[in-house]
Design an enzyme around this catalytic site. Sequence first.
Site: not given
Ligand code: FAD
Ligand code: NAD
Length: 471
Positions: A37, A184, A186-188, A242, A326-327, A450
């Site tokens: 979508k 938060g 975490g990673i993001i 928070v 993603a992987h 090396h």
């Molecule tokens: P999504 O990528 O969310 O795809 C789902 C799709 O379904 C969407 O495009 C949505 O529009 C579509 N959809 C939903 N409902 C409908 C419907 N009813 N009809 C049609 N389409 C629909 N992961 C990593 O491994 N490495 C990273 O470095 C990494 N960095 C990230 C950074 C950020 C800021 C964020 C937010 C996430 C990151 N992730 C990372 C996590 C990664 O993006 C997700 O794990 C991955 O995108 C999951 O893939 P998915 O296909 O399950 O879902």
């Molecule tokens: P996360 O679950 O990794 O981290 C969220 C953090 O927020 C936790 O440590 C939690 O204790 C904290 N938190 C929650 N409520 C709070 C509050 N009220 N006050 C203070 N701290 C609080 O989630 P994220 O960083 O948002 O990432 C979401 C998902 O996206 C994860 O599953 C991550 O694996 C994926 N992601 C992956 C990558 C990557 O692989 N490089 C990059 C970005 C995102």
Amino acid sequence: ATEAEEKDLVIIGGGVAGYVAAIKAGQEGLKVTCIEKRGVLGGTCLNVGCIPSKSLLNNSHLYHQILHDSKPRGIEVGDVKLNLSAMMKAKDTSVAGLTRGVEYLFKKNGVEYIKGTAAFASDHEIKINLNDGGETSRIGKNILIATGSESTPFPGLEVDEKRVVSSTGALALEKIPEKMIVIGGGIIGLEMGSVWSRLGAKVTVVEFLSQIGGPGMDAQIAKEAQKILKKQGIEFKLGTKVVSGDASGETVKLEVDSAKGGKPETLDADVVLVAIGRRPYTAGLGLENIGVELDERGRVIVDSQYRTKAQHIRSIGDCTFGPMLAHKAEEEAVAAVEYIKKGFGHVNYGVIPSVMYTYPEVAWVGQNEQELKEQNIPYKVGSFPFSANSRAKTNLDTEGIVKMLADPDTDRLLGCHIIGPNAGEMIAEATLALEYGASTEDIARTCHAHPTLAEAFKEAAMATYSKAIHF
Ligand code: FAD
Ligand code: NAD
């Protein structure tokens, strides 16, 4: 009305999970449709996740390095200027190139791509509201739910993507905030916090737990990461929750409370990033009408072959169990199609690497020390610092360590945790070792070129079962 076309597989969602399944299904000779979508393929990862964040991380690192780390290398630069809109454009160009690439791969593999919003009309029929208007539908012998996840909202603090942002807004700020608070650690939070801190914002990360990095990161490595990020200028408030937010004034105000019951405090910033996790997204699919169940966290309930209660409907990626990576979604996509086509597939959930793309990177695979302790699993530790690695020294880039955990009797690798330059690439070697059940001695007796950073990996393995040479 004309009868809906029947397909072997109808996929809802064109993110990593959905698009990889579609390509694989096309390669396997299945008649396949993928419905998305968003208007573009690639989902969260390509459009507002992995790819744009890595573009900003890479380029903000270069900027920061030119400013703060060029003189000792014999490079004297004049007037260094940041052009934020050009940096954003570079990010958009990378994203557009990759999403177009997926569309090309669809054509190459005979995948039908429909731009629209899908919902179940019955357990085999998917109706689609087309983005360009009108409706269509498809019958699926098999159906794959791959609708991904969305950012978890913070109650009472509405995301406007300008002053209160999710990761999506944090990838597209038009100017550098003076003060940014990240809810938060975490990673993001750490990746996006790093980007804006390098570009000049005063960043404070507020984390509820006593450790940064989210679940899975080894505690010792997390401490090391925090120390290094602090040196780079990021401030941390750990063990701090928070409790509420207010964006009605000139700045955004946050009430925070010490997790251990200390004094409450008010913080303020011009931009607040909400990064408290992501939640499965399955809204509007009509799952309740076809008997597909969700667990208490909204994840689609599946069995070991990704089948829901309705056996021809499967679900993979962020909308079901497992780490939101993603992987991981990509592995599941291939396995799900193999289950459909051949009856068997395989994903090893014990061997999924994680990478945090800060500087230096943090990467790990397998179990960490706190997990081994909790399960009373005996282990021994070997580590090697990059400060003793010749290439890292030559590159003037010596922060970090490689740490290995191994079975004390067999030397079998149990987990590997790296903080350091190129950790995200190096973890592939540990992942392969773990997948093949290698011992640390197997790794240490494998010749490594090396001078490379990978020698630190080899020497950490040596240190686990014997002694490292250079430390
Ligand atoms: P999504 O990528 O969310 O795809 C789902 C799709 O379904 C969407 O495009 C949505 O529009 C579509 N959809 C939903 N409902 C409908 C419907 N009813 N009809 C049609 N389409 C629909 N992961 C990593 O491994 N490495 C990273 O470095 C990494 N960095 C990230 C950074 C950020 C800021 C964020 C937010 C996430 C990151 N992730 C990372 C996590 C990664 O993006 C997700 O794990 C991955 O995108 C999951 O893939 P998915 O296909 O399950 O879902
Ligand atoms: P996360 O679950 O990794 O981290 C969220 C953090 O927020 C936790 O440590 C939690 O204790 C904290 N938190 C929650 N409520 C709070 C509050 N009220 N006050 C203070 N701290 C609080 O989630 P994220 O960083 O948002 O990432 C979401 C998902 O996206 C994860 O599953 C991550 O694996 C994926 N992601 C992956 C990558 C990557 O692989 N490089 C990059 C970005 C995102």
